[in-house]
Design an enzyme around this catalytic site. Structure first.
Site, PDB file in Angstrom:
ATOM      1  CB  THR A   1       2.903   6.496 -12.998  1.00  0.00           C
ATOM      2  OG1 THR A   1       4.011   7.746 -12.680  1.00  0.00           O
ATOM      3  CG2 THR A   1       2.836   6.108 -11.966  1.00  0.00           C
TER       4      THR A   1
ATOM      5  CG  HIS B   1     -10.722  -1.748  -1.358  1.00  0.00           C
ATOM      6  ND1 HIS B   1     -11.240  -2.919  -1.755  1.00  0.00           N
ATOM      7  CD2 HIS B   1      -9.815  -2.158  -0.495  1.00  0.00           C
ATOM      8  CE1 HIS B   1     -11.502  -3.942  -0.728  1.00  0.00           C
ATOM      9  NE2 HIS B   1     -10.401  -3.446  -0.282  1.00  0.00           N
TER      10      HIS B   1
END
Lengths: 324, 418
Positions: B339, B391
């Site tokens: 992005t 994560h």
């Protein structure tokens, strides 16, 4: 620099090429002893002799046929049509022979067919036509239409040096009316290159021949109304200068195509198609044509005036387009 | 035998679509693959082709109706030879009574805007809604002058804010897609309530779902862009001449990220239950801001492309995103996303992961900044790179190794662009 008329500039161009290259010779009706119906070739017989300035019988087919043969034998003939209207008698020799020989055999046909075209001198339907499109639609030819004296000399010289058959349309109305500073030295105006005659930003008029003057006069008048007009002189119709045309279209976003020739099947239609194909998303208005109507050229002077696209017609069409 | 026409699935996570317009009416003959209706979903606006040749016998979902994916919206009857001959007469009857059929097709809200091809192109390039412009041409037509005046007014104050160092706008691969224009809201009371569009609703759901799914962590690096800026400046003209493409910075970032993904394949994976699914193909998504929201077209098998191939793919997707011509496949099966918040001058963002992917890379504006080189202060074009990773599968150390690798690729750019 000398001020020459359009006609004198053509004569000087031919003269210089004949001095320069012994293979250049002229043929046509009454071009030698009489110096041509419009006196384009006056004085050339005296300078170059009757082997290089040849009077022919009244047969355009024979003139063009002989010129094609001479070109094939390595000469560089410049054939005159007394009026471009009469070229139709030599049509087969031009479109079926001259235009196709290189394609068929790979042979060169360095041939120029030149003569007066166009209206404005009350010549009537047989002596006033703008018949350039017959040849623009014939692959294998080049079609040249000078608008100034400078270009007339530079283009006739480039045409004589070109190895292809070139049809060279002189505008008879310009012969003695247009004068320019014309350098005496050797120069050519390359074929296939248009010229921007006036820079502008609101709309572009793309035109050629005698209409360049009309467009410039209209542009001057429109300037006083706050409309900035660019004028492009095509100079060569085949091959035409796509790059120059598209640059003006992209700059101005509005475009008028102007010619003295009649409307249907005219150069304007061809260019309009090309412009919408290649620059559709640069257009801020319709591509507008200003042309003669689809009739023969009238003899009657008031009718001929009405027939020709004059300054007022151009100004009115330009106002509408600018406001669009 | 009748063929059912269904609402197609325009993307993995799309559940419904809205029919904008029927291009045929009941009784019309349609050819297979002829455009039948237009839809809008949260991912794409598209024209849906007919699945069969025949006569559109029934329309079951009307315009502006939102239906679930795979709902039957129309039925096409295959016509036999006898039927085919019989057809012309009803068709003629319909055309003889245009008064009845016309009103059905015309109820379009708002006035018709008159402009020109040039104006529409400029509007598209600058993401301008022509409704906001007052035309001064014949009959109120919006002319080139009108839109240029409008843009001049609009951009004058904006440019100071948006392009801090002058490089930002050029830097953006998608600078053509300018993103949403500032909204104009006319208040009639203390609040102004507007229902979410389908695309906005879907974006809202996806963003929240992603936040609930992944354990988002963002790490930020800074990369010196001197080499890439130099390459781009030197090659831009030749690149455009020989390839007909603008050389932007985006393909540089994409190429470098692909190299990094090849070294760290975990970034090209997803989680299914308790499994980690590694993907062989790198299907590289690039987020594009549109007026109506956000779309992520995907470069399929980006790992197989060279720089030029990537640049061309980006241009193609950007063009089609802008003109709403993306197909279903173009927005599916992405495995990693880039992005580009830098377009508007952002230093860096903390992007949200595009599910079911596990990472998203945000590229900030390229700006000249003072940096320390050999104990002296130097001026260098710099960019922040922000990587958000999940994560659950990627640890901080791995993410930072990935970013260090990426930074190295960018700072020591080697790949020829042509």
């Amino acid at each position: 620099m000398a001020i020459l008329t359009y006609l004198e500039a053509i004569r000087q161009g031919i003269w210089e090429e004949m001095e320069r290259d012994a293979s250049v010779f002229l043929l046509g009706e009454d071009i030698a002893a009489y110096g041509g119906a419009f006196k384009v070739t006056a004085g050339l017989l005296e300078r170059f002799g009757d082997e290089r300035v040849i009077d022919t019988p009244i047969s355009e087919s024979a003139i063009v046929g002989a010129a094609v043969g001479a070109a094939l034998m390595g000469m560089r003939p410049v054939a005159e049509m007394q009026f471009m209207d009469f070229i139709s008698c030599g049509f087969d020799q031009i479109v079926n022979m001259a235009a196709k020989i290189h394609y068929r055999w790979g042979a060169r046909v360095p041939l120029v067919i030149r003569g007066p075209a166009g209206a404005g001198v009350h010549g009537g339907p047989f002596h006033s036509q703008s018949n350039e499109m017959w040849f623009v639609h014939t692959p294998g030819l080049k079609v040249v239409v000078p608008a100034t004296a400078y270009d007339a000399k530079g283009l006739i010289k480039a045409s004589i040096r070109d190895d292809n058959p070139v049809i060279f349309f002189e505008h008879k109305y310009l012969y003695r009316r247009v004068k320019d500073e014309v350098p005496e030295e050797d120069y050519v105006v390359p074929l296939g290159k248009a010229a921007v005659r006036r820079e502008g930003s609101d709309l572009a008029i793309i035109t050629y021949g005698a209409m360049v003057r009309t467009a410039l006069e209209a542009a001057g008048q429109l300037m006083t109304e706050g409309i900035s007009v660019e004028v492009v002189d095509l100079r060569t119709l085949l091959p035409y200068d796509e790059q120059c045309i598209l640059a003006s279209v992209r700059k101005c976003s509005k475009v008028m195509l102007l010619h003295e020739d009649t409307r249907i099947g005219g150069m304007a239609g061809e260019l309009a198609a090309m412009i919408t194909e290649k620059a559709f998303e640069d257009l801020d208005g319709p591509v507008v044509r200003v042309t003669a109507p689809d009739t023969p050229v009238p003899f009657s002077p008031p009718l001929e005036d009405y027939f020709l696209p004059g300054v007022q017609k151009v100004v009115e069409a330009a106002r509408k387009l600018a406001a669009y | 035998m009748p063929t059912n026409v269904v609402m197609p699935q325009m993307g993995e996570s799309v559940a419904e679509g809205t029919i904008i317009k029927w291009l045929k009416k009941a009784g019309d003959r349609v050819e297979r693959d002829e455009p039948l209706f237009e839809i809008t979903t949260d991912k794409v606006d598209a024209e849906i082709p007919s699945p069969a040749t025949g006569v559109l016998s029934k329309i079951l979902a009307s315009e502006n109706e939102t239906v679930a994916v795979n709902t039957v919206v129309a039925v096409i009857e295959r016509e036999g030879p006898a039927e085919a001959q019989a057809k012309p007469s009803p068709a003629r009857i319909e055309s003889e009574v245009p008064a009845q059929t016309a009103p059905e097709r015309t109820p379009r809200p708002g006035k018709k805007i008159r402009s020109s091809p040039l104006v529409r192109r400029i509007a598209r390039e600058h993401n301008v809604d022509l409704n906001h412009i007052q035309g001064t041409g014949l009959g109120g037509r919006i002319s080139k002058k009108d839109i240029l005046t409008f843009l001049a007014r609009k951009t004058a104050p904006e440019s100071e804010v948006v392009v801090p160092a002058g490089i930002a706008a050029e830097a953006a691969g998608f600078s053509i897609v300018r993103g949403p224009a500032p909204e104009h809201i006319e208040f009639t009371g203390p609040t102004h309530i507007v229902p979410m569009t389908p695309i906005r609703r879907q974006i809202a759901e996806h963003m929240l779902a992603s936040k609930k799914t992944s354990a988002h962590v963002t790490t930020v690096f800074e990369a010196e862009m001197t080499k890439i800026v130099t390459v781009r400046e030197r090659m831009a003209e030749e690149f455009e001449r020989s390839e007909g493409l603008k050389l932007t910075y985006t393909p540089f970032f994409v190429q470098a990220a692909i190299e990094a993904i090849k070294c760290f394949p975990i970034f090209n994976s997803s989680i299914e239950g308790t499994n980690i699914v590694y993907k062989r193909a790198i299907n590289f998504g690039i987020a594009v801001a549109l007026e109506t929201g956000l779309i992520v077209p995907v470069i399929k098998h980006a790992e197989e492309k060279n720089f030029l191939g990537i640049a061309r793919a980006i241009q193609d997707l950007a063009d089609r995103a802008r003109s709403k011509r993306l197909s279903v496949e173009d927005v599916q099966e992405g495995t990693f996303t880039l992005t580009n918040p830098g377009v508007f001058g952002s230093l860096f963002g903390t992007p949200i992961i595009h599910q079911p992917q596990v990472a998203i890379l945000g590229v900030g504006a390229i700006e000249k900044r003072p940096v320390v080189r050999n104990d002296a202060i130097a001026i260098r074009p710099m960019a922040y790179l922000a990587l958000t990773f999940d994560h659950r599968v990627i640890d901080g150390a791995v993410a930072d190794q990935f970013m260090a690798y990426l930074k190295d690729r960018l700072e020591n750019w080697q790949e020829p662009v042509l």
